[in-house]
Design a protein around this motif. Structure first.
Motif, PDB file in Angstrom:
ATOM      1  N   ILE A   1      59.611  13.939  81.726  1.00 17.32           N
ATOM      2  CA  ILE A   1      58.364  13.250  82.052  1.00 17.32           C
ATOM      3  C   ILE A   1      57.487  13.266  80.812  1.00 17.32           C
ATOM      4  O   ILE A   1      57.150  14.333  80.294  1.00 17.32           O
ATOM      5  N   THR A   2      57.153  12.110  80.326  1.00 14.41           N
ATOM      6  CA  THR A   2      56.376  12.012  79.094  1.00 14.41           C
ATOM      7  C   THR A   2      54.933  11.620  79.377  1.00 14.41           C
ATOM      8  O   THR A   2      54.636  10.913  80.341  1.00 14.41           O
ATOM      9  N   GLY A   3      54.046  12.107  78.527  1.00 14.59           N
ATOM     10  CA  GLY A   3      52.636  11.750  78.594  1.00 14.59           C
ATOM     11  C   GLY A   3      52.216  11.123  77.285  1.00 14.59           C
ATOM     12  O   GLY A   3      53.046  10.777  76.437  1.00 14.59           O
ATOM     13  N   GLY A   4      50.923  10.988  77.090  1.00 16.29           N
ATOM     14  CA  GLY A   4      50.413  10.344  75.882  1.00 16.29           C
ATOM     15  C   GLY A   4      50.728  11.105  74.617  1.00 16.29           C
ATOM     16  O   GLY A   4      50.847  10.518  73.537  1.00 16.29           O
ATOM     17  N   ASP A   5      50.897  12.424  74.725  1.00 14.09           N
ATOM     18  CA  ASP A   5      51.143  13.240  73.535  1.00 14.09           C
ATOM     19  C   ASP A   5      52.568  13.785  73.502  1.00 14.09           C
ATOM     20  O   ASP A   5      52.846  14.790  72.851  1.00 14.09           O
ATOM     21  N   GLY A   6      53.488  13.151  74.214  1.00 15.96           N
ATOM     22  CA  GLY A   6      54.888  13.584  74.179  1.00 15.96           C
ATOM     23  C   GLY A   6      55.374  14.082  75.518  1.00 15.96           C
ATOM     24  O   GLY A   6      54.885  13.660  76.564  1.00 15.96           O
TER      25      GLY A   6
ATOM     26  N   ASN B   1      63.943  24.885  83.136  1.00 23.06           N
ATOM     27  CA  ASN B   1      63.186  23.901  82.361  1.00 23.06           C
ATOM     28  C   ASN B   1      63.410  24.081  80.857  1.00 23.06           C
ATOM     29  O   ASN B   1      64.131  24.977  80.421  1.00 23.06           O
ATOM     30  N   HIS B   2      62.786  23.192  80.065  1.00 25.83           N
ATOM     31  CA  HIS B   2      63.034  23.183  78.621  1.00 25.83           C
ATOM     32  C   HIS B   2      62.305  24.298  77.889  1.00 25.83           C
ATOM     33  O   HIS B   2      62.455  24.441  76.675  1.00 25.83           O
ATOM     34  N   HIS B   3      61.536  25.121  78.623  1.00 25.30           N
ATOM     35  CA  HIS B   3      60.962  26.333  78.043  1.00 25.30           C
ATOM     36  C   HIS B   3      61.943  27.505  78.144  1.00 25.30           C
ATOM     37  O   HIS B   3      61.623  28.614  77.711  1.00 25.30           O
ATOM     38  N   GLY B   4      63.105  27.257  78.740  1.00 26.26           N
ATOM     39  CA  GLY B   4      64.088  28.318  78.910  1.00 26.26           C
ATOM     40  C   GLY B   4      63.848  29.178  80.128  1.00 26.26           C
ATOM     41  O   GLY B   4      64.468  30.242  80.276  1.00 26.26           O
ATOM     42  N   MET B   5      62.968  28.742  81.035  1.00 22.91           N
ATOM     43  CA  MET B   5      62.673  29.474  82.259  1.00 22.91           C
ATOM     44  C   MET B   5      63.624  29.040  83.364  1.00 22.91           C
ATOM     45  O   MET B   5      63.914  27.846  83.514  1.00 22.91           O
ATOM     46  N   ILE B   6      64.116  30.009  84.141  1.00 25.43           N
ATOM     47  CA  ILE B   6      64.990  29.690  85.263  1.00 25.43           C
ATOM     48  C   ILE B   6      64.332  30.172  86.554  1.00 25.43           C
ATOM     49  O   ILE B   6      63.585  31.164  86.567  1.00 25.43           O
TER      50      ILE B   6
ATOM     51  N   VAL C   1      55.566  24.846  89.577  1.00 24.21           N
ATOM     52  CA  VAL C   1      56.167  25.975  88.870  1.00 24.21           C
ATOM     53  C   VAL C   1      57.167  25.508  87.823  1.00 24.21           C
ATOM     54  O   VAL C   1      57.366  26.175  86.793  1.00 24.21           O
ATOM     55  N   LEU C   2      57.805  24.368  88.026  1.00 29.41           N
ATOM     56  CA  LEU C   2      58.775  23.855  87.056  1.00 29.41           C
ATOM     57  C   LEU C   2      58.162  23.598  85.680  1.00 29.41           C
ATOM     58  O   LEU C   2      58.879  23.433  84.699  1.00 29.41           O
ATOM     59  N   ARG C   3      56.833  23.589  85.585  1.00 27.57           N
ATOM     60  CA  ARG C   3      56.148  23.392  84.302  1.00 27.57           C
ATOM     61  C   ARG C   3      56.017  24.685  83.509  1.00 27.57           C
ATOM     62  O   ARG C   3      55.764  24.660  82.298  1.00 27.57           O
ATOM     63  N   ALA C   4      56.165  25.814  84.160  1.00 30.53           N
ATOM     64  CA  ALA C   4      55.793  27.107  83.570  1.00 30.53           C
ATOM     65  C   ALA C   4      56.629  27.452  82.346  1.00 30.53           C
ATOM     66  O   ALA C   4      57.843  27.249  82.326  1.00 30.53           O
ATOM     67  N   SER C   5      55.978  28.013  81.325  1.00 31.91           N
ATOM     68  CA  SER C   5      56.674  28.428  80.105  1.00 31.91           C
ATOM     69  C   SER C   5      56.810  29.939  79.989  1.00 31.91           C
ATOM     70  O   SER C   5      57.503  30.434  79.104  1.00 31.91           O
ATOM     71  N   ASN C   6      56.160  30.692  80.898  1.00 32.79           N
ATOM     72  CA  ASN C   6      56.266  32.154  80.893  1.00 32.79           C
ATOM     73  C   ASN C   6      55.826  32.678  82.252  1.00 32.79           C
ATOM     74  O   ASN C   6      55.327  31.928  83.098  1.00 32.79           O
ATOM     75  N   ILE C   7      55.981  33.973  82.460  1.00 30.11           N
ATOM     76  CA  ILE C   7      55.693  34.556  83.764  1.00 30.11           C
ATOM     77  C   ILE C   7      54.202  34.513  84.090  1.00 30.11           C
ATOM     78  O   ILE C   7      53.809  34.404  85.261  1.00 30.11           O
TER      79      ILE C   7
ATOM     80  N   PHE D   1      47.283  18.075  93.805  1.00 30.88           N
ATOM     81  CA  PHE D   1      48.498  17.668  93.096  1.00 30.88           C
ATOM     82  C   PHE D   1      48.685  16.144  93.089  1.00 30.88           C
ATOM     83  O   PHE D   1      49.684  15.633  93.604  1.00 30.88           O
ATOM     84  N   PRO D   2      47.726  15.408  92.514  1.00 34.10           N
ATOM     85  CA  PRO D   2      47.837  13.941  92.548  1.00 34.10           C
ATOM     86  C   PRO D   2      49.081  13.409  91.842  1.00 34.10           C
ATOM     87  O   PRO D   2      49.683  12.428  92.309  1.00 34.10           O
ATOM     88  N   LYS D   3      49.511  14.039  90.740  1.00 34.82           N
ATOM     89  CA  LYS D   3      50.691  13.554  90.015  1.00 34.82           C
ATOM     90  C   LYS D   3      51.950  13.689  90.858  1.00 34.82           C
ATOM     91  O   LYS D   3      52.808  12.804  90.856  1.00 34.82           O
ATOM     92  N   TYR D   4      52.057  14.801  91.558  1.00 24.20           N
ATOM     93  CA  TYR D   4      53.269  15.033  92.337  1.00 24.20           C
ATOM     94  C   TYR D   4      53.263  14.209  93.621  1.00 24.20           C
ATOM     95  O   TYR D   4      54.328  13.863  94.141  1.00 24.20           O
TER      96      TYR D   4
END
Length: 314
Positions: free
Chosen positions: A91-96, A118-123, A147-153, A9-12
Motif C-alpha cells: 500500500i503506497t502513499g504520497g511519500d512511498g 510485514n516488511h518490518h520483519g514482524m510476525i 497491527v500489521l503496520r507495526a515495526s516493533n513491540i 479506522f477510515p482507511k480500513y
C-alpha cells in the motif's frame, strides 16, 4: 459500530468498501463479516450463538539460541480450508510505501486476524479470547488490521491499546521479529471503552528448555482479568504441557499435530463434539526467516504447501 469505525479506522473501512465493490456484494455484508466476534458474543440474541468452546487456535513458542520458532494452528470453520487465501499487499502513499505485508485471510475478511508478517520483519498470529464484550468500543478485527503496520513491540502495544476508542472484544497476539530475535511476545488484550487493557509477556532466549518454551490457546494467561476458561482450551493447554518440552521446529509441529486427547485434541477436526477444525498450521522460523503453511497435519512427513521468505525492507 459503523460510526465508530469511520472515526477510528477510515482507511480500513475503505478497504472493506473496495472489497465489497470488487466482490459485487453489499458493503454491509462485508462490514458485518468483520464483526463476527462482536455478533457471536454480544449482539446475537437467539441461537445459534457462539460460546467460549467454539474459539480456536493453539500456539507454541520456542526461543533458544539456535531455534527460534512460533508455530500456530489456525482453528475455525472448516469451509475456510478451501475458501481462505493469502494476500501479499503493498500500500503506497504520497511519500512511498505505507504498508507491506503478507497475511492469511478468511473469506471476505480483513487481513490481520489470523497470521502473517510485514516488511518490518514482524510476525503475528492471533488467538481469540472470550472476555466481556463491549458494544461501545472499536471492532477487534479493525484493531488487528492496524497491527500489521507495526515495526516493533512498542508500536504493537500502542495500536492494541487504541487510546480514545478501546476495543470491543478480546484477543491474544503472538509476536516475533526477524530483526530482534532475542525476545518473543505474548500480547493479551481485554475489552474496554476508552483504552484497551493490555498485558505483554516476554519469552526470552534461553538454553533452558522450560524457560524458552511457552504455549497459548484461548485463555487469558497473564492479564489480570476474571474470565472462565473454556474446557476445550484448558484441555489443549494441559495436553501440550504434558508432552515432552519442545526444543526444535519438528517438536513444535508434533505438538500442534497431536490428536491423542480424543475429547479436546490440539489438532482439531469437525466431529459431533466440535464444529471447528484446524484449517491450517503456520510455522514461523525467525532465524531462517521463513513462514511455512501446512494444510495437512504438521506432525506428518508432508512438507508445507505454501512456503514464504520473510524479508525486512525497512
Amino acid at each position: 459500530m459503523l460510526s465508530r469505525t469511520e472515526k477510528n479506522f477510515p482507511k480500513y473501512l475503505d478497504e472493506v468498501r473496495g472489497n465489497a465493490q470488487g466482490a459485487g456484494l453489499p458493503f454491509e455484508t462485508l462490514f458485518v463479516n468483520d464483526l463476527l466476534m462482536e455478533i457471536y458474543f454480544y449482539f446475537s440474541q437467539k441461537p445459534p450463538q457462539a460460546t467460549k468452546e467454539d474459539l480456536g487456535c493453539s500456539t507454541v513458542y520456542i526461543n533458544r539460541p539456535d531455534v527460534k520458532v512460533i508455530g500456530h494452528n489456525e482453528d475455525g470453520e472448516d469451509l475456510a480450508r478451501t475458501l481462505g487465501y493469502v494476500i501479499d499487499a503493498t500500500i503506497t502513499g504520497g511519500d512511498g510505501v505505507e504498508e507491506k505485508f503478507t497475511s492469511l485471510c478468511y473469506p471476505g475478511g480483513l487481513p490481520g486476524v489470523s497470521m502473517g508478517y510485514n516488511h518490518h520483519g514482524m510476525i503475528f498470529s492471533v488467538n481469540g479470547l472470550a472476555g466481556p464484550t463491549i458494544d461501545k468500543a472499536a471492532p477487534a478485527d479493525f484493531v488487528l488490521r492496524e497491527v500489521l503496520r507495526a515495526s516493533n513491540i512498542d508500536e504493537v502495544k500502542n495500536i492494541v491499546s487504541n487510546a480514545g476508542f478501546g476495543v470491543s472484544s478480546g484477543f491474544n497476539i503472538n509476536v516475533g521479529s526477524i530483526v530482534d530475535t532475542s525476545t518473543q511476545w505474548s500480547v493479551e488484550v481485554a475489552p474496554d471503552v476508552s483504552e484497551s487493557k493490555v498485558s505483554i509477556k516476554e519469552i526470552h532466549e534461553s538454553d533452558d528448555p522450560e524457560k524458552s518454551t511457552y504455549y497459548h490457546m484461548n485463555e487469558y494467561r497473564h492479564l489480570d482479568i476474571e474470565v472462565e476458561t473454556a474446557a476445550r482450551s484448558k484441555g489443549r493447554l494441559e495436553r501440550a504441557l504434558s508432552l515432552p518440552v519442545p526444543t526444535c521446529a519438528k517438536d513444535a509441529r508434533n505438538i500442534l499435530g497431536d490428536t491423542d486427547d480424543t475429547t479436546f485434541p490440539i489438532y482439531r477436526s469437525v466431529r459431533p463434539s466440535d464444529e471447528y477444525a484446524t484449517v491450517c498450521t503456520g510455522m514461523f522460523d525467525l532465524l531462517n526467516k521463513r513462514f511455512d503453511i501446512y494444510f495437512d497435519n504438521p506432525s506428518g512427513d508432508t512438507g508445507p504447501l505454501l512456503p514464504f521468505s520473510i524479508q525486512c525492507e525497512a
